[in-house]
Design a protein around this motif. Structure first.
Motif, PDB file in Angstrom:
ATOM      1  N   GLY A  60       0.823  -1.210   0.000  1.00 38.97           N
ATOM      2  CA  GLY A  60       0.000   0.000   0.000  1.00 38.97           C
ATOM      3  C   GLY A  60       0.854   1.255   0.000  1.00 38.97           C
ATOM      4  O   GLY A  60       0.577   2.213  -0.726  1.00 38.97           O
ATOM      5  N   TRP A  61       1.928   1.237   0.782  1.00 37.70           N
ATOM      6  CA  TRP A  61       2.807   2.395   0.826  1.00 37.70           C
ATOM      7  C   TRP A  61       3.470   2.655  -0.518  1.00 37.70           C
ATOM      8  O   TRP A  61       3.455   3.776  -1.024  1.00 37.70           O
ATOM      9  CB  TRP A  61       3.879   2.228   1.906  1.00 37.70           C
ATOM     10  CG  TRP A  61       3.372   2.611   3.255  1.00 37.70           C
ATOM     11  CD1 TRP A  61       3.010   1.779   4.259  1.00 37.70           C
ATOM     12  CD2 TRP A  61       3.142   3.934   3.731  1.00 37.70           C
ATOM     13  NE1 TRP A  61       2.569   2.491   5.331  1.00 37.70           N
ATOM     14  CE2 TRP A  61       2.648   3.825   5.038  1.00 37.70           C
ATOM     15  CE3 TRP A  61       3.308   5.199   3.179  1.00 37.70           C
ATOM     16  CZ2 TRP A  61       2.317   4.942   5.805  1.00 37.70           C
ATOM     17  CZ3 TRP A  61       2.984   6.306   3.945  1.00 37.70           C
ATOM     18  CH2 TRP A  61       2.496   6.173   5.238  1.00 37.70           C
ATOM     19  N   PHE A  62       4.066   1.611  -1.124  1.00 42.21           N
ATOM     20  CA  PHE A  62       4.796   1.915  -2.358  1.00 42.21           C
ATOM     21  C   PHE A  62       3.863   2.214  -3.520  1.00 42.21           C
ATOM     22  O   PHE A  62       4.214   2.983  -4.412  1.00 42.21           O
ATOM     23  CB  PHE A  62       5.879   0.886  -2.691  1.00 42.21           C
ATOM     24  CG  PHE A  62       5.454  -0.445  -3.221  1.00 42.21           C
ATOM     25  CD1 PHE A  62       4.987  -0.601  -4.509  1.00 42.21           C
ATOM     26  CD2 PHE A  62       5.587  -1.576  -2.427  1.00 42.21           C
ATOM     27  CE1 PHE A  62       4.636  -1.839  -5.007  1.00 42.21           C
ATOM     28  CE2 PHE A  62       5.247  -2.815  -2.911  1.00 42.21           C
ATOM     29  CZ  PHE A  62       4.756  -2.947  -4.201  1.00 42.21           C
ATOM     30  N   ILE A  63       2.666   1.683  -3.505  1.00 39.73           N
ATOM     31  CA  ILE A  63       1.710   2.012  -4.570  1.00 39.73           C
ATOM     32  C   ILE A  63       1.282   3.469  -4.478  1.00 39.73           C
ATOM     33  O   ILE A  63       1.331   4.209  -5.461  1.00 39.73           O
ATOM     34  CB  ILE A  63       0.487   1.074  -4.520  1.00 39.73           C
ATOM     35  CG1 ILE A  63       0.872  -0.307  -5.028  1.00 39.73           C
ATOM     36  CG2 ILE A  63      -0.673   1.649  -5.326  1.00 39.73           C
ATOM     37  CD1 ILE A  63      -0.208  -1.346  -4.847  1.00 39.73           C
ATOM     38  N   PHE A  64       0.862   3.906  -3.292  1.00 42.98           N
ATOM     39  CA  PHE A  64       0.338   5.263  -3.168  1.00 42.98           C
ATOM     40  C   PHE A  64       1.436   6.325  -3.222  1.00 42.98           C
ATOM     41  O   PHE A  64       1.213   7.412  -3.766  1.00 42.98           O
ATOM     42  CB  PHE A  64      -0.518   5.400  -1.906  1.00 42.98           C
ATOM     43  CG  PHE A  64      -1.822   4.666  -2.031  1.00 42.98           C
ATOM     44  CD1 PHE A  64      -2.750   5.019  -2.995  1.00 42.98           C
ATOM     45  CD2 PHE A  64      -2.115   3.610  -1.192  1.00 42.98           C
ATOM     46  CE1 PHE A  64      -3.949   4.347  -3.123  1.00 42.98           C
ATOM     47  CE2 PHE A  64      -3.315   2.919  -1.314  1.00 42.98           C
ATOM     48  CZ  PHE A  64      -4.234   3.293  -2.281  1.00 42.98           C
ATOM     49  N   LEU A  65       2.607   6.039  -2.687  1.00 39.24           N
ATOM     50  CA  LEU A  65       3.710   6.997  -2.812  1.00 39.24           C
ATOM     51  C   LEU A  65       4.163   7.104  -4.264  1.00 39.24           C
ATOM     52  O   LEU A  65       4.397   8.199  -4.775  1.00 39.24           O
ATOM     53  CB  LEU A  65       4.878   6.593  -1.907  1.00 39.24           C
ATOM     54  CG  LEU A  65       4.648   6.683  -0.404  1.00 39.24           C
ATOM     55  CD1 LEU A  65       5.872   6.177   0.349  1.00 39.24           C
ATOM     56  CD2 LEU A  65       4.296   8.090   0.016  1.00 39.24           C
ATOM     57  N   GLY A  66       4.285   5.966  -4.922  1.00 37.02           N
ATOM     58  CA  GLY A  66       4.679   5.972  -6.329  1.00 37.02           C
ATOM     59  C   GLY A  66       3.649   6.664  -7.205  1.00 37.02           C
ATOM     60  O   GLY A  66       4.000   7.404  -8.133  1.00 37.02           O
ATOM     61  N   ALA A  67       2.371   6.458  -6.908  1.00 35.46           N
ATOM     62  CA  ALA A  67       1.313   7.117  -7.682  1.00 35.46           C
ATOM     63  C   ALA A  67       1.384   8.631  -7.519  1.00 35.46           C
ATOM     64  O   ALA A  67       1.218   9.381  -8.489  1.00 35.46           O
ATOM     65  CB  ALA A  67      -0.052   6.603  -7.252  1.00 35.46           C
ATOM     66  N   ALA A  68       1.652   9.085  -6.302  1.00 34.55           N
ATOM     67  CA  ALA A  68       1.745  10.523  -6.064  1.00 34.55           C
ATOM     68  C   ALA A  68       2.907  11.130  -6.847  1.00 34.55           C
ATOM     69  O   ALA A  68       2.761  12.194  -7.462  1.00 34.55           O
ATOM     70  CB  ALA A  68       1.906  10.800  -4.572  1.00 34.55           C
ATOM     71  N   VAL A  69       4.041  10.460  -6.857  1.00 33.85           N
ATOM     72  CA  VAL A  69       5.185  10.962  -7.623  1.00 33.85           C
ATOM     73  C   VAL A  69       4.849  10.940  -9.120  1.00 33.85           C
ATOM     74  O   VAL A  69       5.208  11.862  -9.856  1.00 33.85           O
ATOM     75  CB  VAL A  69       6.467  10.155  -7.318  1.00 33.85           C
ATOM     76  CG1 VAL A  69       7.609  10.565  -8.229  1.00 33.85           C
ATOM     77  CG2 VAL A  69       6.865  10.332  -5.858  1.00 33.85           C
ATOM     78  N   GLY A  70       4.145   9.921  -9.560  1.00 32.59           N
ATOM     79  CA  GLY A  70       3.710   9.868 -10.957  1.00 32.59           C
ATOM     80  C   GLY A  70       2.810  11.037 -11.322  1.00 32.59           C
ATOM     81  O   GLY A  70       2.897  11.579 -12.426  1.00 32.59           O
ATOM     82  N   ILE A  71       1.963  11.453 -10.399  1.00 36.51           N
ATOM     83  CA  ILE A  71       1.117  12.625 -10.623  1.00 36.51           C
ATOM     84  C   ILE A  71       1.994  13.868 -10.779  1.00 36.51           C
ATOM     85  O   ILE A  71       1.802  14.665 -11.692  1.00 36.51           O
ATOM     86  CB  ILE A  71       0.129  12.816  -9.444  1.00 36.51           C
ATOM     87  CG1 ILE A  71      -0.878  11.670  -9.367  1.00 36.51           C
ATOM     88  CG2 ILE A  71      -0.568  14.169  -9.513  1.00 36.51           C
ATOM     89  CD1 ILE A  71      -1.822  11.555 -10.527  1.00 36.51           C
ATOM     90  N   ARG A  72       2.960  14.025  -9.903  1.00 38.82           N
ATOM     91  CA  ARG A  72       3.827  15.208  -9.968  1.00 38.82           C
ATOM     92  C   ARG A  72       4.587  15.267 -11.285  1.00 38.82           C
ATOM     93  O   ARG A  72       4.751  16.319 -11.877  1.00 38.82           O
ATOM     94  CB  ARG A  72       4.825  15.211  -8.816  1.00 38.82           C
ATOM     95  CG  ARG A  72       5.703  16.461  -8.849  1.00 38.82           C
ATOM     96  CD  ARG A  72       6.630  16.556  -7.659  1.00 38.82           C
ATOM     97  NE  ARG A  72       7.231  17.869  -7.616  1.00 38.82           N
ATOM     98  CZ  ARG A  72       8.370  18.186  -8.218  1.00 38.82           C
ATOM     99  NH1 ARG A  72       9.038  17.280  -8.899  1.00 38.82           N
ATOM    100  NH2 ARG A  72       8.860  19.404  -8.127  1.00 38.82           N
ATOM    101  N   GLU A  73       5.055  14.137 -11.733  1.00 35.29           N
ATOM    102  CA  GLU A  73       5.859  14.094 -12.953  1.00 35.29           C
ATOM    103  C   GLU A  73       5.021  14.025 -14.230  1.00 35.29           C
ATOM    104  O   GLU A  73       5.560  14.041 -15.321  1.00 35.29           O
ATOM    105  CB  GLU A  73       6.819  12.898 -12.897  1.00 35.29           C
ATOM    106  CG  GLU A  73       7.800  12.949 -11.746  1.00 35.29           C
ATOM    107  CD  GLU A  73       8.773  14.114 -11.838  1.00 35.29           C
ATOM    108  OE1 GLU A  73       9.098  14.529 -12.966  1.00 35.29           O
ATOM    109  OE2 GLU A  73       9.198  14.592 -10.784  1.00 35.29           O
ATOM    110  N   GLY A  74       3.710  13.925 -14.093  1.00 33.58           N
ATOM    111  CA  GLY A  74       2.840  13.907 -15.267  1.00 33.58           C
ATOM    112  C   GLY A  74       2.735  12.551 -15.934  1.00 33.58           C
ATOM    113  O   GLY A  74       2.441  12.461 -17.120  1.00 33.58           O
ATOM    114  N   TYR A  75       2.958  11.480 -15.167  1.00 35.49           N
ATOM    115  CA  TYR A  75       2.910  10.142 -15.745  1.00 35.49           C
ATOM    116  C   TYR A  75       1.582   9.438 -15.517  1.00 35.49           C
ATOM    117  O   TYR A  75       1.463   8.257 -15.792  1.00 35.49           O
ATOM    118  CB  TYR A  75       4.033   9.272 -15.167  1.00 35.49           C
ATOM    119  CG  TYR A  75       5.407   9.725 -15.568  1.00 35.49           C
ATOM    120  CD1 TYR A  75       5.708  10.016 -16.891  1.00 35.49           C
ATOM    121  CD2 TYR A  75       6.406   9.872 -14.619  1.00 35.49           C
ATOM    122  CE1 TYR A  75       6.965  10.443 -17.255  1.00 35.49           C
ATOM    123  CE2 TYR A  75       7.662  10.305 -14.979  1.00 35.49           C
ATOM    124  CZ  TYR A  75       7.939  10.583 -16.301  1.00 35.49           C
ATOM    125  OH  TYR A  75       9.188  11.004 -16.653  1.00 35.49           O
TER     126      TYR A  75
END
Length: 173
Positions: A60-75
């Motif tokens: 859960g942690w790596f999915i949601f943290l990774g998703a947030a970074v993906g949002i920031r980077e436009g992915y």
């Protein structure tokens, strides 16, 4: 405003980098936990009771943290066929609307994740011996990061800063 946004972008970049490292560490940790479980079960003919729920929690942690970074980077996922034929200003409006929707989604993650954590806080996860609320903390944390990263994208766009690395097309039509 641009100088302020540049300073904020430095902080957000550091936050995103920390979140990405935490997500990567979580992925490695989950892999190690699952490998240990397989080894104990099939080689030692025993079982570690806490590895599966701990792995799910770490996931859960790596999915949601990774998703947030993906949002920031436009992915994040997008359907951008229309954007190829629109003028630059129309694209920027659509990008801002998209970021607004993503912000609202992040707020929903925070709100409903918090409610789930509250409702499960009195439950104890039997194999880990911790509150059931810990299962939903990554949802709240990821939602918070999604909100601040989406707001950063909107603020950068409104400040007139180049946002190419954040998914926007900086080329004027």
């Amino acid at each position: 405003m641009q100088n302020t946004m540049k300073s904020i972008a430095v902080g957000m970049s550091l936050t995103a980098r920390i979140a990405l490292w935490a997500a990567g560490t979580g992925l490695v940790l989950m892999t190690a936990l699952i490998a240990a479980q397989v080894f104990w079960r099939y080689v030692l003919n025993d079982s570690i009771s806490w590895t599966e729920p701990a792995s799910v929690m770490v996931m859960g942690w790596f999915i949601f943290l990774g998703a947030a970074v993906g949002i920031r980077e436009g992915y994040h996922l997008s359907f951008d066929v229309l954007l190829y034929v629109l003028p630059h200003k129309a694209k920027m409006v659509l990008y801002t609307i998209s970021d607004g929707v993503v912000t609202a989604f992040g707020c929903g993650m925070i709100w409903f994740g918090w409610q789930l954590a509250e409702k499960t806080s009195s439950n104890v996860l039997p194999s880990l011996g911790i509150s059931g609320a810990f299962d939903f903390i990554p949802l709240v944390a990821g939602g918070f990061l999604i909100v601040i990263f989406s707001l950063e994208r909107i603020a950068r766009r409104l400040a007139g800063l180049p946002t190419a690395r954040f998914g926007d097309d900086p080329v004027e039509d």
